[in-house]
Write an enzyme that holds these catalytic residues in place. Structure first.
Site, PDB file in Angstrom:
ATOM      1  N   SER A   1       0.831  -1.193   0.000  1.00  0.00           N
ATOM      2  CA  SER A   1       0.000   0.000   0.000  1.00  0.00           C
ATOM      3  C   SER A   1       0.878   1.260   0.000  1.00  0.00           C
ATOM      4  CB  SER A   1      -0.969  -0.043   1.195  1.00  0.00           C
ATOM      5  OG  SER A   1      -2.058   0.815   0.998  1.00  0.00           O
TER       6      SER A   1
ATOM      7  N   ASP B   1      -8.227  -5.798  -6.095  1.00  0.00           N
ATOM      8  CA  ASP B   1      -7.956  -4.751  -5.115  1.00  0.00           C
ATOM      9  C   ASP B   1      -8.933  -3.604  -5.361  1.00  0.00           C
ATOM     10  OD1 ASP B   1      -6.950  -2.690  -3.524  1.00  0.00           O
ATOM     11  OD2 ASP B   1      -4.862  -3.138  -3.992  1.00  0.00           O
TER      12      ASP B   1
ATOM     13  N   HIS C   1      -6.879  -6.262  -1.613  1.00  0.00           N
ATOM     14  CA  HIS C   1      -5.765  -5.395  -1.218  1.00  0.00           C
ATOM     15  C   HIS C   1      -4.963  -5.956  -0.047  1.00  0.00           C
ATOM     16  CE1 HIS C   1      -3.624  -1.577  -0.784  1.00  0.00           C
ATOM     17  NE2 HIS C   1      -3.890  -1.610   0.507  1.00  0.00           N
TER      18      HIS C   1
END
Length: 416
Positions: free
Chosen positions: A226, A321, A355
């Site tokens: 991330s 994601d 994600h």
């Protein structure tokens, strides 16, 4: 509880967090239908639970490696399904298990629902640290973190584990595999006070890590997901000493805050437009398409120049994601490196993963609060495929780091 029915976890009730177990029940009645339940309380005191209904064979035995769940949290043969499907008793809640000294405790139990009776129960102690691994809190100069060191004399390769907020889980598990790992939060101060991000504290951390007596590598590996993943790219591009980067579900540009190094701004910040968030019935939003396009002319200055890095990259993107359009960013980086004649990268793509790729056997999280926008965010992923991706990726990460963050002499120890 029945004195006869037996619930076993093999090979042992006690294992490492990233190890599978075999759940077996014996001494039931022939073809008896029972419910097997799992429950765990996370570090915030949130209860997570799951259940699955099974029918015993003619001998009164159930083996989750062999037998299919008939109903419940999942259906079909899934040996670790009870762990994957642990769900919180509150919506949009992330499972928090970040402190390495305390194991993840999961209670398994067998229930006769017709008789409203618990037939057997056992607790699985899932350790984050193997025997002999040391954990030391570190506060040096402008950074703070935690250092994990394997037992033995080494030499061991060094890895910097970057996370958006402080997390020890992945770092401890990598130390179990024979890496000296320093884990740092990307944000060393409260977000509300932050107007810019500096690479200099991370450079201090790299120098500190390479000076550890058991470290045998001359350069380090970095693993990040991330926002932390674009910080990892920037370290590879601008700071000496980075041999390998595992980039997981991030961006190819610098996001959220202007980036500084040596007292000057090196990259402006790519922004997010919250008006482009897509609401869902759960109350969480899809943020995937809200980030500005880094390849538009007005945003090109935010793109991280990884083509100038003397680093090996592993790009990992989840196609489902819902927080980042990370597969697009991955493909852009691949094309850019190819245009510069570079072959220093590998790529992994997981079609139905979301994600939040974590070490294996972590409860699946479809949505939770995003610390940047302070809203409930959808993370994406089809739960079973996401769990399979985590198992596959965890092995790939170790292989990649062992291959590229080398010691002389090579003496990589897997403590499993």
């Amino acid at each position: 509880m029945s004195s006869q029915v037996r619930l076993r976890l093999l090979p042992s009730d006690r294992c490492l967090y990233d190890e599978p177990i075999q759940v077996k029940v014996s001494h039931l009645r022939s073809r008896q239908v029972v419910t097997i339940k799992a429950s765990s309380t996370d570090e915030k005191g949130v209860l997570f639970s799951s259940s699955a209904t099974y029918r015993a064979d003619g001998n009164g035995d159930i083996d989750l490696v062999r037998d299919a769940s008939l109903s419940g949290s999942y259906v079909g043969v899934e040996p670790m399904g009870l762990l994957r499907t642990l769900k919180p008793n509150t919506l949009n809640t992330l499972f928090i298990k970040e402190e390495a000294l305390e194991p993840h405790m999961v209670k398994f139990s067998v229930h006769d629902e017709e008789q409203d009776q618990i037939l057997a129960e056992v607790t699985n102690e899932r350790l984050l640290m193997a025997d002999g691994v040391s954990r030391v809190s570190v506060k040096e100069g402008n950074f703070r973190g935690v250092l994990f060191t394997p037992p033995g004399t080494g030499p061991f390769p060094a890895v910097l584990d970057l996370s958006t907020i402080m997390s020890e889980r992945r770092a401890a598990l990598l130390a179990n595999k024979g890496f000296v790992v320093l884990t740092l939060p990307v944000f060393q101060e409260k977000l509300g006070n932050l107007k810019m991000l500096h690479l200099d504290p991370f450079e201090e951390a790299i120098i500190f890590l390479l000076q550890q007596p058991k470290v045998g590598s001359k350069r380090i590996g970095i693993i990040a997901r991330s926002k932390a993943a674009d910080v990892a790219l920037s370290l590879a591009a601008f700071v000496p000493g980075v041999e390998a980067v595992v980039w997981i579900n991030g961006c190819s540009a610098n996001t959220a805050f202007p980036l500084f190094y040596k007292k000057r701004q090196i990259l402006p910040a790519l922004k997010v437009d919250t008006k482009k968030f897509i609401p869902t019935q759960s109350g969480a939003v899809i943020a995937k398409y809200a980030m500005d396009d880094p390849l538009k002319e007005e945003n090109r200055a935010t793109v991280i120049p990884i083509e100038q890095a003397n680093t090996n990259f592993l790009f990992v993107a989840s196609e489902d994601d819902l927080n980042w359009d990370c597969n697009i960013y991955k493909m852009e980086m691949e094309e850019r490196l190819k245009r510069h004649g570079k072959k220093n990268f590998e790529s992994m793509c997981y079609p139905r993963a979301g994600h939040m790729l974590e070490p294996p056997y972590t409860p699946f999280c479809p949505s939770s609060v995003n610390m940047f926008v302070k809203m409930q965010i959808m993370w994406g992923g089809e739960p079973r495929a996401h769990a399979a991706a985590e198992v596959h990726l965890w092995k790939k990460i170790q292989e990649f780091l062992r291959s590229h963050v080398s010691c002389d002499p090579v003496q990589l120890t897997d403590l499993n």
